[in-house]
Design a protein around this motif. Structure first.
Motif, PDB file in Angstrom:
ATOM      1  N   VAL A  99      -8.401  -4.941   8.176  1.00  0.00           N
ATOM      2  CA  VAL A  99      -7.527  -4.768   7.018  1.00  0.00           C
ATOM      3  C   VAL A  99      -6.450  -3.750   7.358  1.00  0.00           C
ATOM      4  CG1 VAL A  99      -7.406  -3.985   4.629  1.00  0.00           C
ATOM      5  CG2 VAL A  99      -9.321  -5.397   5.374  1.00  0.00           C
ATOM      6  N   VAL A 100      -5.195  -4.097   7.126  1.00  0.00           N
ATOM      7  CA  VAL A 100      -4.095  -3.181   7.377  1.00  0.00           C
ATOM      8  C   VAL A 100      -3.370  -2.786   6.096  1.00  0.00           C
ATOM      9  CG1 VAL A 100      -3.723  -3.931   9.751  1.00  0.00           C
ATOM     10  CG2 VAL A 100      -2.561  -5.126   7.892  1.00  0.00           C
ATOM     11  N   ASP A 101      -3.557  -3.524   5.019  1.00  0.00           N
ATOM     12  CA  ASP A 101      -2.962  -3.186   3.730  1.00  0.00           C
ATOM     13  C   ASP A 101      -4.046  -3.327   2.663  1.00  0.00           C
ATOM     14  OD1 ASP A 101      -1.564  -3.400   1.150  1.00  0.00           O
ATOM     15  OD2 ASP A 101       0.267  -3.451   2.361  1.00  0.00           O
ATOM     16  N   THR A 102      -4.572  -2.188   2.213  1.00  0.00           N
ATOM     17  CA  THR A 102      -5.717  -2.199   1.306  1.00  0.00           C
ATOM     18  C   THR A 102      -5.366  -2.761  -0.067  1.00  0.00           C
ATOM     19  OG1 THR A 102      -5.220   0.101   0.698  1.00  0.00           O
ATOM     20  CG2 THR A 102      -6.808  -0.253   2.475  1.00  0.00           C
ATOM     21  N   ILE A 146     -13.016   0.337   0.654  1.00  0.00           N
ATOM     22  CA  ILE A 146     -12.704  -0.822   1.500  1.00  0.00           C
ATOM     23  C   ILE A 146     -12.773  -0.388   2.961  1.00  0.00           C
ATOM     24  CG2 ILE A 146     -10.213  -0.396   1.396  1.00  0.00           C
ATOM     25  CD1 ILE A 146      -9.842  -3.453   1.460  1.00  0.00           C
ATOM     26  N   SER A 147     -13.389  -1.214   3.780  1.00  0.00           N
ATOM     27  CA  SER A 147     -13.580  -0.881   5.190  1.00  0.00           C
ATOM     28  C   SER A 147     -12.321  -1.188   6.000  1.00  0.00           C
ATOM     29  CB  SER A 147     -14.768  -1.659   5.756  1.00  0.00           C
ATOM     30  OG  SER A 147     -14.896  -1.430   7.148  1.00  0.00           O
ATOM     31  N   LEU A 148     -11.999  -0.277   6.920  1.00  0.00           N
ATOM     32  CA  LEU A 148     -10.872  -0.483   7.836  1.00  0.00           C
ATOM     33  C   LEU A 148     -11.353  -0.823   9.242  1.00  0.00           C
ATOM     34  CD1 LEU A 148      -8.622   2.544   6.759  1.00  0.00           C
ATOM     35  CD2 LEU A 148      -8.540   0.187   5.921  1.00  0.00           C
ATOM     36  N   GLU A 153       0.833  -1.208   0.000  1.00  0.00           N
ATOM     37  CA  GLU A 153       0.000   0.000   0.000  1.00  0.00           C
ATOM     38  C   GLU A 153       0.862   1.250   0.000  1.00  0.00           C
ATOM     39  OE1 GLU A 153      -2.627   2.248   3.301  1.00  0.00           O
ATOM     40  OE2 GLU A 153      -3.311   0.204   2.855  1.00  0.00           O
ATOM     41  N   LYS A 154       0.437   2.272  -0.751  1.00  0.00           N
ATOM     42  CA  LYS A 154       1.106   3.565  -0.753  1.00  0.00           C
ATOM     43  C   LYS A 154       0.061   4.665  -0.813  1.00  0.00           C
ATOM     44  CE  LYS A 154       1.784   3.340  -5.781  1.00  0.00           C
ATOM     45  NZ  LYS A 154       2.775   3.366  -6.885  1.00  0.00           N
ATOM     46  N   GLN A 155       0.463   5.853  -0.386  1.00  0.00           N
ATOM     47  CA  GLN A 155      -0.467   6.981  -0.359  1.00  0.00           C
ATOM     48  C   GLN A 155      -0.482   7.681  -1.711  1.00  0.00           C
ATOM     49  OE1 GLN A 155       0.354   9.778   2.744  1.00  0.00           O
ATOM     50  NE2 GLN A 155      -1.549  10.905   2.486  1.00  0.00           N
TER      51      GLN A 155
END
Length: 289
Positions: free
Chosen positions: A129-132, A97-99, A3-5
């Protein structure tokens, strides 16, 4: 894939800029059309197109949610985790996606424990979820993946421990060590779900019992083991009481009991103490003359 912003700015500022571009662009097109200035028309149309592109990139992100962005050609470009209204890269597809922390209750599974006894077991799995990017693109359906892997892990962990132990070897068991078993299940699940970008928050066993076909036999075995343990304690106590009684008689009265008398006394006291029913006193008159 990690994952990246992705680039994003405040959506309200972007919306104001888009409206301003439309207004300025419309005025330039009108001014160019009335004054026959092609450059003004071109610049006004360009501003309107830029505003349209900017408006198409507006996205709303709810609390504890994320937006995963991909180009229309399919390349992953980043994720927005902040909540609010944002303007980001145009011409992208956005996936929500839900966190939030969620839980999954496994079905009651019938498995064989370490000793081959069939047992029924179920667990609740708490995860988030920690990595979308991994959750969306590394597996087909991460929620279904969690369910299937959870049941598989429960089966595997249940087969590593006996349901119960009937001796004093201090082995870990499913019934007596639920915390240790839950920790082992968490470790097992985390290894399986790392590929999906999911973190296991907690696992707990919600159901544990012998299968119906052996439940009656195992209950009798547990009862027998408990009775034997209780008998052992009673016998040890009876022996100790008898030894103290003989020692005090010899010390306080100076009476020296023969071996036959000691055996008779021990036998009477052991029967009296160990017997489950009340004993009836009997007067021995065989030596009375």
């Amino acid at each position: 894939m990690k994952e990246k912003q992705v680039f994003h700015i405040n959506g309200y500022i972007g919306l104001v800029l888009a409206i301003a571009f439309v207004l300025v662009g419309g005025w330039l097109v009108w001014a160019g059309a009335t004054g026959d200035h092609f450059a003004s028309i071109f610049l006004g149309a360009l501003l309107i197109i830029i505003a349209a592109f900017g408006a198409s990139s507006l996205t709303i992100v709810g609390p504890n949610e994320a937006r995963v962005l991909t180009y229309v050609f399919g390349k992953y470009i980043g994720t927005i985790r902040d909540s609010g209204l944002f303007m980001t890269v145009p011409l992208t597809s956005k996936y929500s996606i839900s966190l939030r922390v969620r839980n999954f209750n496994s079905a009651i599974l019938k498995v064989n424990d370490l000793r081959g006894n069939p047992v029924e077991i179920a667990a609740v799995i708490v995860f988030k979820v920690v990595d979308t990017s991994m959750a969306l693109f590394a597996v087909d359906d991460y929620e279904q993946f969690v369910e299937i892997q959870s049941e598989s892990a429960v089966r595997h962990v249940a087969s590593e421990y006996p349901y119960d132990t009937f001796d004093d070897d201090k082995k870990l068991t499913l019934r007596s060590n639920p915390t240790e078993v839950s920790d082992r299940l968490t470790e097992e699940l985390q290894e399986r779900l790392n590929v999906a970008g999911v973190e296991i928050v907690e696992t707990r066993l919600t159901h544990l019992a012998y299968a119906t076909e052996i439940a009656s036999a195992m209950l009798q075995r547990q009862q027998s083991s408990a009775i034997l343990s209780a008998r052992k304690v009673i016998v040890e106590g009876a022996v100790s009481i008898t030894e103290d009684t003989i020692a005090r008689l010899e010390k306080d009265t100076g009476m020296q009991l023969s071996d036959d008398k000691k055996l008779q006394l021990i036998n009477n006291m052991m029967v009296t103490i160990i017997s489950e029913r009340g004993t009836q006193p009997i007067v021995n008159t065989s030596d009375v003359k």
